[in-house]
Design a protein around this motif. Structure first.
Motif, PDB file in Angstrom:
ATOM      1  N   ALA A 214       0.853  -1.184   0.000  1.00 34.30           N
ATOM      2  CA  ALA A 214       0.000   0.000   0.000  1.00 34.30           C
ATOM      3  C   ALA A 214       0.887   1.232   0.000  1.00 34.30           C
ATOM      4  O   ALA A 214       1.980   1.223   0.572  1.00 34.30           O
ATOM      5  CB  ALA A 214      -0.914   0.004   1.227  1.00 34.30           C
ATOM      6  N   ASP A 215       0.408   2.289  -0.626  1.00 35.59           N
ATOM      7  CA  ASP A 215       1.176   3.527  -0.752  1.00 35.59           C
ATOM      8  C   ASP A 215       0.341   4.681  -0.202  1.00 35.59           C
ATOM      9  O   ASP A 215      -0.647   5.091  -0.805  1.00 35.59           O
ATOM     10  CB  ASP A 215       1.510   3.750  -2.232  1.00 35.59           C
ATOM     11  N   GLY A 216       0.729   5.171   0.977  1.00 33.47           N
ATOM     12  CA  GLY A 216       0.015   6.287   1.584  1.00 33.47           C
ATOM     13  C   GLY A 216       0.148   7.553   0.753  1.00 33.47           C
ATOM     14  O   GLY A 216       1.221   7.862   0.241  1.00 33.47           O
ATOM     15  N   VAL A 217      -0.939   8.291   0.612  1.00 33.07           N
ATOM     16  CA  VAL A 217      -0.960   9.500  -0.219  1.00 33.07           C
ATOM     17  C   VAL A 217      -0.321  10.658   0.560  1.00 33.07           C
ATOM     18  O   VAL A 217      -0.842  11.108   1.591  1.00 33.07           O
ATOM     19  CB  VAL A 217      -2.401   9.846  -0.637  1.00 33.07           C
ATOM     20  N   GLY A 218       0.826  11.138   0.043  1.00 36.39           N
ATOM     21  CA  GLY A 218       1.631  12.116   0.763  1.00 36.39           C
ATOM     22  C   GLY A 218       0.982  13.465   0.964  1.00 36.39           C
ATOM     23  O   GLY A 218       1.382  14.222   1.854  1.00 36.39           O
ATOM     24  N   GLY A 219      -0.039  13.807   0.161  1.00 36.29           N
ATOM     25  CA  GLY A 219      -0.682  15.112   0.258  1.00 36.29           C
ATOM     26  C   GLY A 219      -1.304  15.384   1.620  1.00 36.29           C
ATOM     27  O   GLY A 219      -1.525  16.552   1.991  1.00 36.29           O
ATOM     28  N   TRP A 220      -1.590  14.323   2.381  1.00 31.95           N
ATOM     29  CA  TRP A 220      -2.192  14.508   3.711  1.00 31.95           C
ATOM     30  C   TRP A 220      -1.249  15.217   4.679  1.00 31.95           C
ATOM     31  O   TRP A 220      -1.689  15.779   5.682  1.00 31.95           O
ATOM     32  CB  TRP A 220      -2.610  13.155   4.282  1.00 31.95           C
ATOM     33  N   ARG A 221       0.044  15.173   4.366  1.00 31.21           N
ATOM     34  CA  ARG A 221       1.016  15.838   5.246  1.00 31.21           C
ATOM     35  C   ARG A 221       0.723  17.333   5.356  1.00 31.21           C
ATOM     36  O   ARG A 221       0.985  17.960   6.378  1.00 31.21           O
ATOM     37  CB  ARG A 221       2.429  15.579   4.703  1.00 31.21           C
ATOM     38  N   ASP A 222       0.151  17.923   4.280  1.00 28.93           N
ATOM     39  CA  ASP A 222      -0.201  19.349   4.284  1.00 28.93           C
ATOM     40  C   ASP A 222      -1.286  19.666   5.314  1.00 28.93           C
ATOM     41  O   ASP A 222      -1.476  20.822   5.685  1.00 28.93           O
ATOM     42  CB  ASP A 222      -0.687  19.791   2.892  1.00 28.93           C
ATOM     43  N   TYR A 223      -2.011  18.637   5.753  1.00 26.00           N
ATOM     44  CA  TYR A 223      -3.088  18.831   6.727  1.00 26.00           C
ATOM     45  C   TYR A 223      -2.690  18.317   8.111  1.00 26.00           C
ATOM     46  O   TYR A 223      -3.540  18.107   8.983  1.00 26.00           O
ATOM     47  CB  TYR A 223      -4.355  18.117   6.250  1.00 26.00           C
ATOM     48  N   GLY A 224      -1.392  18.100   8.291  1.00 22.09           N
ATOM     49  CA  GLY A 224      -0.905  17.646   9.588  1.00 22.09           C
ATOM     50  C   GLY A 224      -1.139  16.176   9.862  1.00 22.09           C
ATOM     51  O   GLY A 224      -1.085  15.725  11.016  1.00 22.09           O
ATOM     52  N   VAL A 225      -1.399  15.396   8.803  1.00 21.87           N
ATOM     53  CA  VAL A 225      -1.665  13.959   8.951  1.00 21.87           C
ATOM     54  C   VAL A 225      -0.464  13.165   8.429  1.00 21.87           C
ATOM     55  O   VAL A 225       0.036  13.443   7.334  1.00 21.87           O
ATOM     56  CB  VAL A 225      -2.939  13.553   8.170  1.00 21.87           C
ATOM     57  N   ASP A 226       0.006  12.179   9.207  1.00 19.45           N
ATOM     58  CA  ASP A 226       1.097  11.303   8.782  1.00 19.45           C
ATOM     59  C   ASP A 226       0.538  10.276   7.798  1.00 19.45           C
ATOM     60  O   ASP A 226      -0.237   9.396   8.198  1.00 19.45           O
ATOM     61  CB  ASP A 226       1.691  10.602  10.010  1.00 19.45           C
ATOM     62  N   PRO A 227       0.900  10.344   6.508  1.00 21.87           N
ATOM     63  CA  PRO A 227       0.306   9.443   5.507  1.00 21.87           C
ATOM     64  C   PRO A 227       0.619   7.961   5.746  1.00 21.87           C
ATOM     65  O   PRO A 227      -0.119   7.097   5.279  1.00 21.87           O
ATOM     66  CB  PRO A 227       0.947   9.910   4.186  1.00 21.87           C
ATOM     67  N   SER A 228       1.698   7.666   6.469  1.00 19.26           N
ATOM     68  CA  SER A 228       2.067   6.262   6.695  1.00 19.26           C
ATOM     69  C   SER A 228       1.118   5.576   7.680  1.00 19.26           C
ATOM     70  O   SER A 228       1.044   4.347   7.714  1.00 19.26           O
ATOM     71  CB  SER A 228       3.502   6.157   7.207  1.00 19.26           C
ATOM     72  N   GLN A 229       0.392   6.366   8.482  1.00 14.76           N
ATOM     73  CA  GLN A 229      -0.520   5.772   9.469  1.00 14.76           C
ATOM     74  C   GLN A 229      -1.638   4.984   8.772  1.00 14.76           C
ATOM     75  O   GLN A 229      -1.991   3.881   9.189  1.00 14.76           O
ATOM     76  CB  GLN A 229      -1.125   6.872  10.352  1.00 14.76           C
ATOM     77  N   PHE A 230      -2.187   5.567   7.710  1.00 11.99           N
ATOM     78  CA  PHE A 230      -3.310   4.912   7.024  1.00 11.99           C
ATOM     79  C   PHE A 230      -2.834   3.639   6.309  1.00 11.99           C
ATOM     80  O   PHE A 230      -3.407   2.562   6.495  1.00 11.99           O
ATOM     81  CB  PHE A 230      -3.937   5.877   6.015  1.00 11.99           C
ATOM     82  N   SER A 231      -1.781   3.760   5.491  1.00 15.66           N
ATOM     83  CA  SER A 231      -1.300   2.592   4.736  1.00 15.66           C
ATOM     84  C   SER A 231      -0.809   1.496   5.680  1.00 15.66           C
ATOM     85  O   SER A 231      -1.086   0.306   5.474  1.00 15.66           O
ATOM     86  CB  SER A 231      -0.188   3.005   3.762  1.00 15.66           C
ATOM     87  N   GLY A 232      -0.081   1.897   6.735  1.00 17.63           N
ATOM     88  CA  GLY A 232       0.449   0.912   7.674  1.00 17.63           C
ATOM     89  C   GLY A 232      -0.654   0.188   8.429  1.00 17.63           C
ATOM     90  O   GLY A 232      -0.622  -1.034   8.582  1.00 17.63           O
ATOM     91  N   THR A 233      -1.662   0.933   8.886  1.00 18.31           N
ATOM     92  CA  THR A 233      -2.768   0.310   9.624  1.00 18.31           C
ATOM     93  C   THR A 233      -3.585  -0.597   8.713  1.00 18.31           C
ATOM     94  O   THR A 233      -4.019  -1.682   9.120  1.00 18.31           O
ATOM     95  CB  THR A 233      -3.678   1.389  10.249  1.00 18.31           C
ATOM     96  N   LEU A 234      -3.801  -0.169   7.475  1.00 11.24           N
ATOM     97  CA  LEU A 234      -4.546  -0.995   6.516  1.00 11.24           C
ATOM     98  C   LEU A 234      -3.836  -2.331   6.289  1.00 11.24           C
ATOM     99  O   LEU A 234      -4.458  -3.399   6.328  1.00 11.24           O
ATOM    100  CB  LEU A 234      -4.706  -0.248   5.192  1.00 11.24           C
ATOM    101  N   MET A 235      -2.528  -2.296   6.064  1.00  9.81           N
ATOM    102  CA  MET A 235      -1.788  -3.528   5.794  1.00  9.81           C
ATOM    103  C   MET A 235      -1.708  -4.424   7.030  1.00  9.81           C
ATOM    104  O   MET A 235      -1.847  -5.646   6.930  1.00  9.81           O
ATOM    105  CB  MET A 235      -0.378  -3.209   5.284  1.00  9.81           C
ATOM    106  N   ARG A 236      -1.532  -3.844   8.206  1.00  3.04           N
ATOM    107  CA  ARG A 236      -1.496  -4.650   9.433  1.00  3.04           C
ATOM    108  C   ARG A 236      -2.848  -5.310   9.694  1.00  3.04           C
ATOM    109  O   ARG A 236      -2.922  -6.457  10.143  1.00  3.04           O
ATOM    110  CB  ARG A 236      -1.092  -3.789  10.633  1.00  3.04           C
ATOM    111  N   THR A 237      -3.921  -4.584   9.384  1.00  3.38           N
ATOM    112  CA  THR A 237      -5.261  -5.140   9.572  1.00  3.38           C
ATOM    113  C   THR A 237      -5.505  -6.291   8.605  1.00  3.38           C
ATOM    114  O   THR A 237      -6.021  -7.349   8.999  1.00  3.38           O
ATOM    115  CB  THR A 237      -6.332  -4.042   9.376  1.00  3.38           C
ATOM    116  N   CYS A 238      -5.132  -6.113   7.353  1.00  2.00           N
ATOM    117  CA  CYS A 238      -5.287  -7.184   6.358  1.00  2.00           C
ATOM    118  C   CYS A 238      -4.457  -8.411   6.756  1.00  2.00           C
ATOM    119  O   CYS A 238      -4.916  -9.552   6.635  1.00  2.00           O
ATOM    120  CB  CYS A 238      -4.875  -6.697   4.972  1.00  2.00           C
ATOM    121  N   GLU A 239      -3.251  -8.174   7.237  1.00  2.00           N
ATOM    122  CA  GLU A 239      -2.378  -9.275   7.668  1.00  2.00           C
ATOM    123  C   GLU A 239      -3.033 -10.066   8.805  1.00  2.00           C
ATOM    124  O   GLU A 239      -3.047 -11.302   8.791  1.00  2.00           O
ATOM    125  CB  GLU A 239      -1.037  -8.718   8.122  1.00  2.00           C
ATOM    126  N   ARG A 240      -3.592  -9.364   9.784  1.00  2.00           N
ATOM    127  CA  ARG A 240      -4.229 -10.051  10.908  1.00  2.00           C
ATOM    128  C   ARG A 240      -5.438 -10.863  10.441  1.00  2.00           C
ATOM    129  O   ARG A 240      -5.640 -12.001  10.883  1.00  2.00           O
ATOM    130  CB  ARG A 240      -4.659  -9.023  11.962  1.00  2.00           C
TER     131      ARG A 240
END
Length: 295
Positions: A68-94
């Motif tokens: 998964a590739d987190g969309v970097g544009g969220w950084r402009d809104y103070g959001v870490d883009p890796s949180q979404f992609s990382g959580t999605l992949m960890r959830t799918c793995e579980r």
């Protein structure tokens, strides 16, 4: 006579059945990557290279990979883009490790993972592309779901025999799963997991499967990837890991070459933009070989 013809047919059918490969298959997989702003080998939480994330999961019925590739544009809104992609992949793995999936339905894994994120008590904002690859061990079939511009290649005999289709709304704007704050709903691009491009096909022992984020495909055309894959000596993990590292390193180097006409630059030119050079980006490479299953 009809009777002797029937015997011949029966022999042919039985002969065909006896030649069917009854062995279970599995994937031997290695990963390598670069975060755009990180040195190689420094991973964020879990299997994350920069804003990219991935997982490799094994269940008794199947082997499952995801990138998964987190969309970097969220950084402009103070959001870490890796949180979404990382959580999605960890959830799918579980979900895979718990056996809560059907091998022939990788979209189902993506849908269930995304739904869990939507139901999180703590709001998780962000967007991500996603690609899920499932090898059904007994049927020897590969089932895939790709949403956006990550993807996979299947290589057999030195040639690409299957390739995922890239999904873009328009240039440099891939399909993506999103969770937006209430005030931005309807403004932020958000695609359904059902929009993922799905495929199913048979694989053979020795097939090479390369699953990666767009950081690889935007910087290395297929012929360069195939050249690197020729260095793969066998299906040992060490050999696969060395080749995965070689591919990721070359893509990373090309990404910062200002004179190189990368696939991304070519695509930009095709869209009327005067662009040259590689595309600096996070790079995630999962390299797998189809092998006989062993416990």
């Amino acid at each position: 006579s009809v009777l002797s013809y029937g015997r011949l047919v029966a022999r042919a059918v039985l002969g065909g059945l006896s030649q069917t490969d009854s062995r279970d298959y599995s994937l031997v997989t290695a990963s390598c990557g670069f975060g755009k702003d990180f040195r190689k080998g420094i991973l964020k939480k879990g299997m994350c290279y920069g804003d990219d994330a991935c997982f490799v999961a094994r269940h008794r019925s199947a082997d499952v990979l995801g990138v998964a590739d987190g969309v970097g544009g969220w950084r402009d809104y103070g959001v870490d883009p890796s949180q979404f992609s990382g959580t999605l992949m960890r959830t799918c793995e579980r979900l895979v490790k718990e056996g809560r999936f059907v091998p022939s339905n990788p979209v189902g894994i993506l849908t269930a993972g995304y739904c869990e994120l939507l139901q999180n008590k703590v709001p998780l904002l962000g967007s991500s592309t996603a690609c899920i690859v499932v090898l059904d061990r007994t049927s020897h079939r590969l089932h895939t779901a790709n949403l956006g511009d990550s993807g996979f290649l299947v290589v057999r005999g030195g040639e690409v025999v299957h390739r995922s289709d890239e999904q873009q709304h328009y240039f440099n704007t891939p399909f993506q799963l999103s969770i937006a704050p209430p005030e931005a709903e309807g403004v932020v691009l958000s695609d359904s997991p059902d929009a993922a491009d799905s495929t199913s096909f048979d694989v053979q022992l020795g097939d090479i499967i390369l699953t990666a984020t767009d950081g690889l495909f935007d910087n290395m055309p297929d012929y360069m990837i195939l050249q690197e894959l020729k260095k793969l000596k066998n299906s040992n993990y060490e050999s696969i890991q060395q080749t995965a590292r070689s591919i990721a390193e070359q893509a990373h180097e090309l990404a910062y070459d200002p004179t190189y006409m990368s696939p991304f630059a070519q695509f930009a030119c095709d869209n009327g933009l005067n662009v040259r050079g590689g595309k600096p980006d996070d790079i995630t490479v999962l390299l797998s070989i189809v092998a006989e299953y062993t416990d």
